[in-house]
Design a protein around this motif. Structure first.
Motif, mmCIF file in Angstrom:
data_model
loop_
_atom_site.group_PDB
_atom_site.id
_atom_site.type_symbol
_atom_site.label_atom_id
_atom_site.label_comp_id
_atom_site.label_asym_id
_atom_site.label_seq_id
_atom_site.Cartn_x
_atom_site.Cartn_y
_atom_site.Cartn_z
ATOM 1 N N PHE A 26 0.957 -1.136 0.053
ATOM 2 C CA PHE A 26 -0.004 0.096 -0.086
ATOM 3 C C PHE A 26 1.031 1.314 0.181
ATOM 4 O O PHE A 26 0.613 2.155 -0.763
ATOM 5 C CB PHE A 26 -0.959 -0.126 1.283
ATOM 6 C CG PHE A 26 -2.228 0.943 0.955
ATOM 7 C CD1 PHE A 26 -3.323 0.277 0.434
ATOM 8 C CD2 PHE A 26 -2.211 1.909 1.439
ATOM 9 C CE1 PHE A 26 -4.153 1.377 0.266
ATOM 10 C CE2 PHE A 26 -3.285 2.959 1.438
ATOM 11 C CZ PHE A 26 -4.188 2.414 0.752
ATOM 12 N N GLN A 27 1.983 1.170 0.728
ATOM 13 C CA GLN A 27 2.617 2.489 0.675
ATOM 14 C C GLN A 27 3.396 2.799 -0.408
ATOM 15 O O GLN A 27 3.516 4.037 -0.811
ATOM 16 C CB GLN A 27 4.001 2.073 1.710
ATOM 17 C CG GLN A 27 4.703 3.665 2.056
ATOM 18 C CD GLN A 27 3.860 4.659 2.494
ATOM 19 O OE1 GLN A 27 3.168 4.560 3.718
ATOM 20 N NE2 GLN A 27 3.887 5.809 2.039
ATOM 21 N N LEU A 28 3.687 1.657 -1.130
ATOM 22 C CA LEU A 28 4.490 2.152 -2.477
ATOM 23 C C LEU A 28 3.390 2.602 -3.350
ATOM 24 O O LEU A 28 3.544 3.517 -4.207
ATOM 25 C CB LEU A 28 4.939 0.541 -3.245
ATOM 26 C CG LEU A 28 5.495 0.697 -4.519
ATOM 27 C CD1 LEU A 28 6.678 1.520 -4.644
ATOM 28 C CD2 LEU A 28 6.017 -0.698 -5.164
ATOM 29 N N GLY A 29 2.189 2.120 -3.223
ATOM 30 C CA GLY A 29 1.103 2.799 -4.200
ATOM 31 C C GLY A 29 1.016 4.334 -3.714
ATOM 32 O O GLY A 29 0.760 5.169 -4.792
ATOM 33 N N LEU A 30 1.049 4.679 -2.491
ATOM 34 C CA LEU A 30 0.946 6.051 -2.013
ATOM 35 C C LEU A 30 2.041 6.685 -2.635
ATOM 36 O O LEU A 30 2.033 7.928 -3.040
ATOM 37 C CB LEU A 30 0.951 6.169 -0.531
ATOM 38 C CG LEU A 30 -0.304 5.608 0.256
ATOM 39 C CD1 LEU A 30 -0.277 5.505 1.541
ATOM 40 C CD2 LEU A 30 -1.414 6.578 -0.246
ATOM 41 N N ASP A 31 3.338 6.131 -2.366
ATOM 42 C CA ASP A 31 4.452 6.826 -2.914
ATOM 43 C C ASP A 31 4.534 7.259 -4.519
ATOM 44 O O ASP A 31 4.534 8.351 -4.729
ATOM 45 C CB ASP A 31 5.948 6.004 -2.720
ATOM 46 C CG ASP A 31 5.996 5.584 -1.340
ATOM 47 O OD1 ASP A 31 5.403 6.578 -0.592
ATOM 48 O OD2 ASP A 31 6.906 4.822 -1.153
ATOM 49 N N ILE A 32 4.139 6.120 -5.377
ATOM 50 C CA ILE A 32 3.804 6.161 -6.699
ATOM 51 C C ILE A 32 2.924 7.249 -7.049
ATOM 52 O O ILE A 32 2.754 8.338 -8.180
ATOM 53 C CB ILE A 32 3.741 5.024 -7.666
ATOM 54 C CG1 ILE A 32 5.012 4.264 -7.311
ATOM 55 C CG2 ILE A 32 3.319 5.221 -9.044
ATOM 56 C CD1 ILE A 32 4.692 2.814 -7.751
ATOM 57 N N ALA A 33 1.758 7.406 -6.464
ATOM 58 C CA ALA A 33 0.848 8.347 -6.775
ATOM 59 C C ALA A 33 1.217 9.511 -6.535
ATOM 60 O O ALA A 33 0.896 10.613 -7.016
ATOM 61 C CB ALA A 33 -0.657 8.186 -5.715
ATOM 62 N N ALA A 34 1.937 9.922 -5.195
ATOM 63 C CA ALA A 34 2.505 11.264 -4.994
ATOM 64 C C ALA A 34 3.526 11.691 -6.136
ATOM 65 O O ALA A 34 3.763 12.945 -6.382
ATOM 66 C CB ALA A 34 3.049 11.222 -3.629
ATOM 67 N N ILE A 35 4.276 10.665 -6.563
ATOM 68 C CA ILE A 35 5.384 11.150 -7.671
ATOM 69 C C ILE A 35 4.554 11.563 -8.946
ATOM 70 O O ILE A 35 4.837 12.500 -9.662
ATOM 71 C CB ILE A 35 6.310 9.876 -7.951
ATOM 72 C CG1 ILE A 35 7.287 9.667 -6.688
ATOM 73 C CG2 ILE A 35 6.905 9.727 -9.323
ATOM 74 C CD1 ILE A 35 8.132 8.478 -6.734
ATOM 75 N N ARG A 36 3.544 10.558 -9.119
ATOM 76 C CA ARG A 36 2.864 11.043 -10.445
ATOM 77 C C ARG A 36 2.182 12.496 -10.396
ATOM 78 O O ARG A 36 2.216 13.108 -11.139
ATOM 79 C CB ARG A 36 1.424 9.987 -10.489
ATOM 80 C CG ARG A 36 0.418 10.520 -11.248
ATOM 81 C CD ARG A 36 0.746 10.725 -12.777
ATOM 82 N NE ARG A 36 -0.660 10.808 -13.540
ATOM 83 C CZ ARG A 36 -0.660 11.347 -14.723
ATOM 84 N NH1 ARG A 36 0.472 12.012 -15.296
ATOM 85 N NH2 ARG A 36 -1.781 11.396 -15.366
ATOM 86 N N ALA A 37 1.696 12.659 -8.956
ATOM 87 C CA ALA A 37 1.190 14.120 -8.989
ATOM 88 C C ALA A 37 2.415 15.292 -8.743
ATOM 89 O O ALA A 37 1.963 16.399 -9.481
ATOM 90 C CB ALA A 37 0.349 14.280 -7.474
ATOM 91 N N ALA A 38 3.413 14.957 -8.364
ATOM 92 C CA ALA A 38 4.315 16.050 -8.396
ATOM 93 C C ALA A 38 5.337 16.264 -9.692
ATOM 94 O O ALA A 38 5.953 17.175 -9.797
ATOM 95 C CB ALA A 38 5.315 15.593 -7.146
ATOM 96 N N ASN A 39 5.002 15.227 -10.723
ATOM 97 C CA ASN A 39 5.737 15.028 -11.828
ATOM 98 C C ASN A 39 4.850 15.178 -13.185
ATOM 99 O O ASN A 39 4.812 14.095 -13.645
ATOM 100 C CB ASN A 39 6.751 13.978 -11.989
ATOM 101 C CG ASN A 39 7.973 14.301 -10.683
ATOM 102 O OD1 ASN A 39 8.874 14.829 -11.033
ATOM 103 N ND2 ASN A 39 7.582 13.523 -9.653
#
Length: 687
Positions: free
Chosen positions: A163-176
């Motif tokens: 789940f945390q990896l999903g949160l991380d990638i979602a944040a990266i997608r939003a920031a980039n």
């Protein structure tokens, strides 16, 4: 998002998945996952509901069907963010996904579901391409990612799937906002897009860019210079040495539990083993979770040159195996915690032999073959990483956390119980028709890998294809080979082909035969010799060659003779056939006495005349026996049935049933026995 029908969304996703999963450059068997978001009308409310379709746990992209998709309500899945208890308890989120399923839900959601559901994109691909993992396992992977991709692909440091990896990638997608995907450190790649075509294009671009970067920037010898004496042997010598070592290596790999093997001498393997750095790199192990879950954390590598003798190789393999088991046990003890599952075994899944190739092992042939394919992926990854940087896989602690992950253990425990003969390898002679084919069919149905040996190669191959019908790789179940059991060289070739196909041998059925129905005065010396060469000599040659393998493996085994009630019953006009059957019957007793100390059981089966489906009866024997008894040939089976106590005709399947029973654990203490399968012929009662 616009309203897209479930059929259209699922069909697009399945088609894309199948294209991506069919190319081993893109992802490995059962590796990676894909998803799509859309909406359909909720049958309860009559209103549109947004859904996520994602490849379910344990599925394979290349063969994925709609039934292999998990279907979740997107609003409920994303609402899990509000109840996420944190990294220390993220495994609980897998169970929570069950409460977000739509309708019957389809397949079970995988650990990567959060990555797909939380990323703000309609379509997501997560893949394990060799080139992408080469970047992911490079010591300076983050810098190389920036150099190769600019702001289009973002580096994500290693994190265990969840789940945390999903949160991380979602944040990266939003920031980039310019990014189309990311490199997951130590793992693989993830790409996204607004349409199915766009995400597929993005995935392929990320992979192609990595391949081009490696090709343009790699050092000329990523595995180091060639080692003297470690180059691949000529093809014939490679196979000869592989066959000579196969049984012993299979015994090594099966110390804890019996394994089926796969062998390859592909250039990618032999070239790796011929280079100076193969020992160092082999010791580092694999990195991508899908890789080492199949291959174990590292292989066993023989540290002798290609021309080492068989005796020297075996002695050294035994030493290396003892060290491997100690090392693996230490790895387990160092990293285990109170909740860790019990150690699953300390034997290698991959054994590398310089100059020869690779043996890989698993619970069945498909698993063994796939393990080998995964290690080839790992070799490609190491080549790429060493070419542009230094190969730096995830740590042993992280590997252990995944290998002995409770979620992974639960997945293993959900697998169906193995069939009674799973992990066993059988060679059946004369198996293209009649009794032999029925035996091969029953053994395969009970989980065994089967080699169908027959004089008629096309018929043997046809019979083998029938046993594997419906599988992507029918040869994972059975192969057909040509074998003349009267020829010593041909018999050894049949044994060697069995070893190279499945890694070993557990069960031999001496079934090949013919019959000459003649009186004493009509029987020529040529008739006598032919009858005895095929069955008495043939059974001896097959049993002798097989016993060498069974003894070397140290796994026990079974040798079964299809003898005949004629071995104890004296009938008219049958001198050559009945005498050679008596020879076979006594071979059973002699070999049972000799091979018992090695755990090898030797038993026989005494059928009455099996008319239906029999090649022997169809070849003229039936007509001659019918003439002896004064009945029509078509009525011969009925005639045989009426002379029995049970008044039943003996069929090939009845003999096959007896073979199966003899080689199961229920008769683990039975050897030297002959089982009558004759519906009750009093004159043939054993005394």
């Amino acid at each position: 998002m616009g309203c897209v029908s479930v059929t259209t969304t699922a069909e697009q996703l399945v088609a894309r998945s199948n294209r991506l999963g069919s190319d081993p450059r893109i992802t490995n068997y059962a590796g990676g996952n894909t998803s799509a978001k859309g909406s359909e009308i909720d049958p309860v409310t009559g209103k549109p509901v947004e859904l996520l379709w994602v490849k379910g746990s344990g599925g394979d992209l290349g063969t994925l069907a709609a039934s292999g998709l998990a279907v979740l309500r997107l609003d409920r899945m994303r609402a899990l963010v509000d109840v996420y208890p944190g990294l220390d308890r993220e495994d609980e989120m897998v169970g929570a996904l069950d409460y977000t399923l739509h309708g019957k839900g389809g397949a079970a959601p995988s650990i990567d579901t959060a990555m797909h559901g939380l990323v703000d994109a309609a379509h997501v691909d997560h893949l394990h391409p060799d080139s992408g993992i080469a970047f992911a396992t490079s010591a300076d992977g983050e810098a190389l990612t920036a150099k190769a991709y600019g702001d289009r692909v973002v580096w994500v440091p290693w994190r265990r799937p969840g789940f945390q990896l999903g949160l991380d990638i979602a944040a990266i997608r939003a920031a980039n906002p310019k990014a189309i995907g990311c490199i997951l450190g130590g793992h693989g790649i993830t790409a996204w897009g607004d349409t199915s075509d766009e995400v597929e294009t993005n995935s392929l671009w990320i992979i192609a860019t990595a391949e081009e970067f490696i090709a343009a920037n790699s050092t000329p010898e990523p595995f180091g210079p060639a080692l003297d004496g470690y180059a691949a042997l000529p093809a014939e010598q490679r196979l000869e040495k592989a066959a000579a070592l196969a049984a012993h290596i299979r015994g090594i790999a099966s110390t804890d539990r019996a394994q089926v093997g796969h062998f390859t001498d592909a250039a990618v393997v032999t070239d790796f083993l011929a280079a100076a750095e193969h020992q160092r790199l082999g010791a580092l192990g694999t990195s991508c979770p899908d890789h080492f879950l199949r291959t174990k954390v590292k292989p066993l590598v023989l540290d002798l040159p290609a021309d080492a003798t068989i005796e020297a190789s075996i002695a050294r393999l035994d030493e290396l195996h003892a060290a491997y088991r100690e090392d693996y046990t230490a790895y387990y003890e160092k990293h285990r915690i109170d909740s860790s599952p019990a150690m699953r075994g300390a034997d290698p899944a991959i054994v590398l032999i310089p100059g020869v190739g690779m043996f890989s092992y698993g619970a069945n042939k498909q698993t063994a073959r796939v393990a080998g394919e995964f290690y080839i992926n790992a070799i490609n990854v190491m080549r790429g990483a060493e070419g542009i940087s230094t190969y730096s896989p995830i740590s042993d602690a992280e590997k252990f956390a995944i290998e002995y992950w409770l979620l992974e253990d639960a997945k293993l425990r959900r697998m169906p119980q193995p069939k009674p003969l799973a992990g066993r390898i059988a060679l059946v002679t004369g198996a293209a028709s009649g009794i032999g084919k029925a035996i091969a069919t029953r053994l395969a149905a009970e989980g065994a890998c089967v080699v169908i040996a027959d004089l008629d190669l096309p018929k043997a191959q046809e019979a083998a294809a029938e046993l594997g019908a419906g599988l992507a790789r029918p040869e994972d179940v059975a192969i057909g080979i040509v074998a003349n059991v009267t020829d010593e060289v041909a018999v050894q070739s049949a044994i060697d082909q069995t070893l190279l196909a499945f890694g070993g041998l557990d069960l031999v059925v001496n079934n090949a035969g013919l019959s000459l129905s003649k009186s004493l005065l009509e029987t020529t010396v040529a008739d006598w010799d032919l009858q005895h060469n095929v069955m008495a000599r043939g059974s001896f040659l097959v049993s002798r060659a097989a016993a060498t393998v069974l003894i070397d493996q140290k796994l026990g085994g079974d040798i079964i003779y299809i003898s005949s009630k004629n071995s104890v019953f004296a009938g008219p006009n049958n001198i050559a056939y009945s005498a050679t059957k008596a020879d076979q019957a006594h071979q059973v007793r002699l070999l049972a006495a000799e091979l018992g100390e090695y755990g090898v059981k030797v038993n026989g089966i005494n059928p009455d005349g099996v008319v239906r489906g029999s090649g022997i009866f169809a070849g003229g024997w039936g007509a001659k026996r019918a003439a002896v008894y004064g009945v029509a040939e078509d009525d011969l089976g009925k005639y045989y049935a009426q002379r029995t106590l049970l008044k039943r005709e003996v069929l090939p399947e009845n003999v096959a049933n007896a073979v199966f029973v003899l080689c199961t654990s229920d008769l683990s203490h039975t050897t030297g026995l002959h089982i009558p399968v004759d519906a009750g012929v009093a004159a043939a009662f054993l005394r």
